[in-house]
Design an enzyme around this catalytic site. Structure first.
Site, PDB file in Angstrom:
ATOM      1  CB  CYS A 112      31.418  21.251  12.527  1.00  0.00           C
ATOM      2  SG  CYS A 112      32.619  22.006  13.641  1.00  0.00           S
ATOM      3  CG  HIS A 251      27.728  22.834  13.764  1.00  0.00           C
ATOM      4  ND1 HIS A 251      28.132  21.911  14.702  1.00  0.00           N
ATOM      5  CD2 HIS A 251      28.715  23.767  13.696  1.00  0.00           C
ATOM      6  CE1 HIS A 251      29.311  22.274  15.181  1.00  0.00           C
ATOM      7  NE2 HIS A 251      29.682  23.398  14.592  1.00  0.00           N
ATOM      8  CG  ASN A 281      31.363  23.793  17.962  1.00  0.00           C
ATOM      9  OD1 ASN A 281      31.168  22.642  17.574  1.00  0.00           O
ATOM     10  ND2 ASN A 281      31.900  24.712  17.183  1.00  0.00           N
TER      11      ASN A 281
END
Length: 326
Positions: A112, A251, A281
């Site tokens: 990520c 994020h 996500n």
């Protein structure tokens, strides 16, 4: 010589997987998902499409936004944990689809944190190796790693791609980056099978080992701490106060994580750009998509100081300090 971002682009598949849809698949509810994660829906890449297709569209939009010709691109780097295939790299596949030849193109992965790592890699290639313009892509089809029988993880993940054109400049746009990792946390977030250790087999597929596994409660605490650390370090290294930052692009893993980081840093949550409700996500793609949306919505303006921050499998965590020069 400085290095700056001169264009951004993003792309989301049209297929929406809503919380109501999830209720038909696993024992969950819209209320439970929203209260635990802040996610309302996520985008899903259709069958027959891959990370390179999403990355191509995001790249073309970034090129258009930068107002450059594609032939001006000197290198392509792609952050992804969901490549089209083991090899060739997704970056090379995107290179072919764009119609470019004879430039360096490669994939890398920091999960990520990938786009944030990628901006620093691009900065090094430009400032240290003589390249002038590069394309940094983060493209993910997380639905391909999702176990839709596991309600703790399947509600989190979606697909999408973001891209940026990074260029040499008289101004210092990408001012600094903080990059870190700790492999001791490997098994908090990983996919057990499908690689060289446990190649895909009837047994690994039967045991659903080719899908993402996560220790959510432990990861939650580490994520808040590590993202807070990354922001604090980058502020300290550059002699800045929290008040100097115009916007934080975090994020988009979980709304409660973002809120926890804001609380830890004693910063108003309003300073954090949040779009997790729409997309969930998307691993490395979260930050560039959020950055592109923030710019397009006028929430990032010329002269603003922007911080991007993320954590991911590895575990990795990272932040960029960016002065917006457009």
């Amino acid at each position: 010589m400085g290095v700056e971002i001169i264009g951004t682009g993003s792309f989301l598949p049209e297929i929406r997987l809503t919380n109501r849809d999830m209720e038909m698949m696993v024992n969950t509810s819209d209320e439970w998902i929203m209260s635990r994660t802040g996610i309302k829906e996520r985008r899903i890449c259709p069958k027959g499409y891959a990370s390179s297709d999403l990355g191509l569209e995001a790249s073309l939009r970034a090129i258009e936004d930068a107002k450059i010709k594609k032939e001006e691109i000197d290198f392509i780097i792609c952050a992804t944990i969901t490549p089209d295939m083991y090899f060739p790299s997704t970056a090379c596949i995107i290179q072919k689809k764009i119609g470019l030849e004879n430039i360096p193109s490669f994939d890398f992965q920091a999960a990520c944190s990938g786009f944030i790592y990628g901006l620093e890699i691009a900065k090094g290639l430009i400032s240290g190796c003589g390249y002038k313009k590069g394309l940094v892509i983060a493209s993910e089809c997380m639905s391909r790693l999702t176990d839709y029988t596991d309600r703790s993880t399947c509600v989190l993940l979606g697909d999408g791609a973001g891209a940026a054109i990074v260029s040499n400049s008289k101004e210092d746009g990408i001012i600094d980056s903080f990059l870190s990792s700790n492999g001791m946390y490997e098994e908090l977030l990983y996919t057990p099978a499908g690689g060289s250790l446990l190649p895909s087999s009837f047994e690994t597929i039967e045991k659903r080992m080719n899908f993402m596994k996560m220790e959510g409660s432990t990861l939650f605490k580490i994520a808040i701490y590590s993202m807070s650390e990354a922001v604090t370090k980058i502020l300290e290294r550059n002699g800045l106060k929290k008040e100097d930052i115009s916007i934080v692009i975090p994020h988009q893993a979980n709304f409660r994580i973002i809120a926890g980081v804001a609380k830890n840093l004693d910063m108003p949550i309003e300073k954090f750009f949040i779009n997790i409700e729409k997309y969930g996500n998307m691993s490395a793609a979260c930050v560039p998509i959020a950055l592109d949306e923030a710019v397009k919505e006028g929430k990032v303006k010329k002269g603003d100081l922007v911080i991007t921050v993320a954590f991911g499998a590895g575990l990795t965590w990272a932040a960029n300090l960016i002065k917006w020069t457009k």
